[in-house]
Design an enzyme around this catalytic site. Structure first.
Site, PDB file in Angstrom:
ATOM      1  N   SER A 111      42.901  41.323  28.689  1.00 28.13           N
ATOM      2  CA  SER A 111      42.869  40.379  29.795  1.00 28.13           C
ATOM      3  C   SER A 111      43.680  40.846  30.991  1.00 28.13           C
ATOM      4  CB  SER A 111      43.405  39.020  29.317  1.00 28.13           C
ATOM      5  OG  SER A 111      43.548  38.126  30.395  1.00 28.13           O
ATOM      6  N   GLY A 112      43.128  40.584  32.164  1.00 30.42           N
ATOM      7  CA  GLY A 112      43.892  40.762  33.385  1.00 30.42           C
ATOM      8  C   GLY A 112      44.828  39.595  33.626  1.00 30.42           C
ATOM      9  N   ASP A 147      33.329  38.699  32.608  1.00 32.77           N
ATOM     10  CA  ASP A 147      32.654  38.055  33.736  1.00 32.77           C
ATOM     11  C   ASP A 147      32.952  38.691  35.078  1.00 32.77           C
ATOM     12  OD1 ASP A 147      34.667  35.705  35.329  1.00 32.77           O
ATOM     13  OD2 ASP A 147      35.400  36.941  33.690  1.00 32.77           O
ATOM     14  N   ASP A 155      40.088  35.135  30.710  1.00 35.84           N
ATOM     15  CA  ASP A 155      39.875  34.097  31.715  1.00 35.84           C
ATOM     16  C   ASP A 155      38.402  34.025  32.112  1.00 35.84           C
ATOM     17  OD1 ASP A 155      42.599  34.416  31.508  1.00 35.84           O
ATOM     18  OD2 ASP A 155      42.974  34.056  33.628  1.00 35.84           O
ATOM     19  N   LYS A 178      41.437  48.424  30.556  1.00 33.55           N
ATOM     20  CA  LYS A 178      40.569  47.778  29.579  1.00 33.55           C
ATOM     21  C   LYS A 178      39.664  48.803  28.894  1.00 33.55           C
ATOM     22  CE  LYS A 178      40.280  43.101  31.538  1.00 33.55           C
ATOM     23  NZ  LYS A 178      39.359  41.991  31.860  1.00 33.55           N
ATOM     24  N   ASP A 198      37.081  39.836  27.537  1.00 31.62           N
ATOM     25  CA  ASP A 198      37.931  39.344  28.606  1.00 31.62           C
ATOM     26  C   ASP A 198      38.403  37.945  28.192  1.00 31.62           C
ATOM     27  OD1 ASP A 198      39.052  39.014  31.246  1.00 31.62           O
ATOM     28  OD2 ASP A 198      37.283  37.826  31.753  1.00 31.62           O
TER      29      ASP A 198
END
Length: 304
Positions: free
Chosen positions: A179-180, A249, A92, A226, A90
């Site tokens: 990544s979102g 996270d 962020d 993802k 991930d």
């Protein structure tokens, strides 16, 4: 079969008597101790009959280990520890400290509103795609011309991320960021850390005003995406997903952790820590190498 309890100090050293408490939990099995770092990391290796594993795992999950420690239970087979071939991160709050969408929101003075929705999404209280749409709408009208160049100067790489990626590259691992967040910065992180792939969302821009249009374009990189990307990258490189590690996270990282052979919840939300295969709450991402069974001396050699 051989198993290992891996113990990592979250701080600079083991809290007083904390290892003794771990050893009390292991009193029923014959252990062999391997020191990975004299101050911060140790493996307890032992054997269990196949009939004993589920009961041991159940006891481990409910046991309360001393504060200040991250404790994981793993199969002690090299292919599941030291021979990983794919890492998917991930971005962020994982590879970087910030949530990029909140940095963008500051341009419109809506960071508190965006941060609230972000927290709900990362805790799994609201669907990620829905939360993204709500947050991106709040960004409508922000000038896009210099946005990404300015943000590149603001983001901070997580401690240990560069060293970890150097080590993984030397070990022959394929690395990706899924990544979102948003693609311009995901690509920037890819180049900065020497990753092989970057996937993220794309913000639409109003061409007439050169401002953010308040929506995304293309596929949404959510939890399902993802996991799908991890599987695709593994297939493209002929890597068994059992040899993949996912690191994140938020709740939207749990599906890719489940798809991978192993998952690491990095300073994660409480729900994620409860559900992920492994948790790591230290200061440095480089500590992931302790989870894989590398010693301090080996890590030093991999990172110089």
């Amino acid at each position: 079969m051989s198993y290992v309890i891996n113990v990592i100090a979250q701080g600079d050293s083991f809290p007083e008597d904390s290892l003794a408490k771990v050893e009390e939990f292991l009193a029923g099995v014959q252990i062999s101790t391997k020191v990975l770092n004299a101050c911060r990391a140790v493996d307890y290796e032992f054997f269990l009959d196949i009939s004993e594993v589920e009961a041991f795992r159940a006891n481990f999950k409910v046991h309360s280990f001393p504060k200040g420690l991250d404790v994981s239970f793993q199969t002690n087979i090299p292919a599941f520890r030291r021979q990983k071939k794919l890492f998917v991160f991930d971005m962020d709050s994982t590879l970087i400290y910030q949530e990029v969408i909140e940095l963008i929101a500051a341009y419109a003075d809506v960071e508190d509103k965006v941060a609230y929705i972000t927290t709900q999404a990362m805790n799994g209280e609201i669907d990620f795609s829905e939360s993204l749409a709500l947050r991106v709408k709040l960004l409508t009208g922000i000038p896009a011309g210099k946005l990404w160049d300015e943000l590149k100067l603001k983001i901070q790489i997580t401690q240990g991320a560069k060293e970890l990626c150097i080590a993984l590259k030397r070990l022959g691992c394929v690395m990706a960021v899924c990544s979102g967040g948003f693609l311009p910065l995901a690509n920037h992180i890819k180049e900065t850390l020497g990753l092989d792939y970057a996937f993220a969302n794309q913000l639409a821009v109003d061409d007439a005003t050169n401002t953010l249009a308040g929506h995304t374009v293309g596929d949404i990189v959510d939890g399902n995406k993802k996991a799908e990307l991890l599987k695709t990258i593994a297939q493209d490189h002929g890597i068994d997903t059992d040899l993949a590690v996912a690191v994140g996270d938020g709740a939207n990282d749990l599906l890719m952790m489940a798809k991978a052979g192993y998952g690491v919840a990095w300073n994660a939300k409480s729900k994620v820590q409860d559900l992920a295969p492994c948790r790591l709450n230290s200061k440095s991402l480089l500590d992931i190498l302790y989870i894989l069974g590398y010693t301090e001396a080996e890590i030093r050699e991999l990172t110089v």
